[in-house]
Scaffold this active site. Structure first.
Site, short mmCIF file in Angstrom:
data_model
loop_
_atom_site.label_atom_id
_atom_site.label_comp_id
_atom_site.label_asym_id
_atom_site.label_seq_id
_atom_site.Cartn_x
_atom_site.Cartn_y
_atom_site.Cartn_z
N VAL A 192 0.84 -1.22 0.00
CA VAL A 192 0.00 0.00 0.00
C VAL A 192 0.87 1.26 0.00
CG1 VAL A 192 -1.88 -1.18 1.21
CG2 VAL A 192 -0.15 0.03 2.55
N GLY A 209 9.11 -10.94 -3.16
CA GLY A 209 8.93 -10.34 -1.85
C GLY A 209 7.62 -10.64 -1.16
N THR A 210 7.06 -11.82 -1.45
CA THR A 210 5.83 -12.17 -0.74
C THR A 210 5.96 -13.54 -0.09
OG1 THR A 210 3.41 -12.46 -0.88
CG2 THR A 210 4.69 -13.08 -2.82
N HIS A 261 -4.37 -4.73 -2.43
CA HIS A 261 -4.84 -4.47 -1.06
C HIS A 261 -5.06 -2.98 -0.83
CE1 HIS A 261 -3.01 -8.55 0.33
NE2 HIS A 261 -4.20 -8.68 -0.20
#
Ligand code: APR
Length: 253
Positions: free
Chosen positions: A104, A188-189, A120
């Site tokens: 975000v 990066g998750t 998101h």
């Protein structure tokens, strides 16, 4: 150079449609803590107490005071790192079509990516919980906690809280892209939170090559993703982008 860096660049340089799925790990090198793992926000705060829509509705002051206070400082000060810049460069080169991000922080757009799906939501906009009026976060004095609208209603960030639906347009477009890409970069998750973590599964089932970039393996590693380039996104994506440029140069007549 690492063979997997070379393999990733080769796949990207010859791909028809590349999509990236990014998570908090891609912003760690910009000073924004991840949620899980070492230094993760969920090590400090209980997500159900601070990031669930019920918690926000029941006690917005507490959520703003504790969670948002920490978040706003890092979010508003953060700058894109080599990972964001590399993905923006890959878009400029015509290689990467879209970034689907769970973040975000707006750093992909700040780095120059123009097709970003905010799965998101984002922290850049606030919405009054009473009258629904929207305001850009930077135009609101966040030293007043919780920030209030002119109608005296409390503002909430336009992030998706736990317990809320993914914005419909973001979900539909992400599913469409995941099912039609031929390469998906997953950077990066932790690939834990659904339905974001299902996008690589859709891509794999549709025949795409799924490539992870992460210092650690995730639940995708070994069956959904074809391979994991183990490392920090900033370093890996910078190296991959440089190799893609070299390959494109080679192909030039
Ligand atoms: N480069 C690449 N990956 C990294 C780096 C780095 N420098 N540092 C950490 N990582 C990896 C970690 O190994 C981990 O796999 O980034 C991942 C971060 O995982 P999470 O903190 O769980 O972030 P994310 O996957 O985006 O979380 C998904 O959960 O809490 C919700 O809404 C929140 O969007 C978030 C969602």
């Amino acid at each position: 150079m690492d063979d997997l860096i070379r393999e990733t660049a080769r796949r990207l340089a010859t791909a028809r449609r590349v999509v990236a799925l990014t998570g908090a790990g891609i912003s760690v090198e910009s000073g924004i803590p991840p949620f899980r793992g070492p230094g993760g926000l969920w090590e400090k705060y209980d997500p159900m107490e601070f990031a669930h829509i019920d918690a926000l509705m029941k006690n917005p002051e507490k959520v703003w005071k504790i969670f948002m206070g920490d978040m706003k400082r890092v979010l508003l000060a953060a700058k894109p790192n080599d990972a964001h810049l590399g993905l923006a460069r890959l878009e400029f080169l015509g290689i990467l079509k879209t970034v689907i991000t769970q973040n975000v922080d707006g750093l992909h757009q700040m780095a120059g990516s123009t097709d970003v799906i905010e799965f998101h939501g984002n922290f850049a906009w606030l919405q009054c919980m009473d009258c629904g009026a929207r305001a850009e976060t930077v135009s609101v004095d966040l030293n007043i906690v919780p920030p209030r609208c002119a109608c005296s209603g409390i503002y909430r960030p336009e992030c998706v809280f736990f317990g809320e639906m993914i914005p419909r347009e973001a979900l539909v477009r992400s599913q469409e892209l995941a099912s039609t890409c031929d390469v998906m970069l997953v950077a990066g998750t932790s690939a834990i939170v659904q339905p974001a973590a299902f996008m690589p599964v859709i891509a794999r089932q549709a025949g795409a090559v799924v490539i992870e970039i992460n210092p650690e393996p995730t639940p995708l590693t070994g069956h959904t993703s074809h391979f994991l380039v183990q490392g920090k996104a900033g370093q890996v994506i910078k190296a991959v982008t440089a190799e893609v440029e070299r390959l494109l140069e080679e192909k030039r007549p």
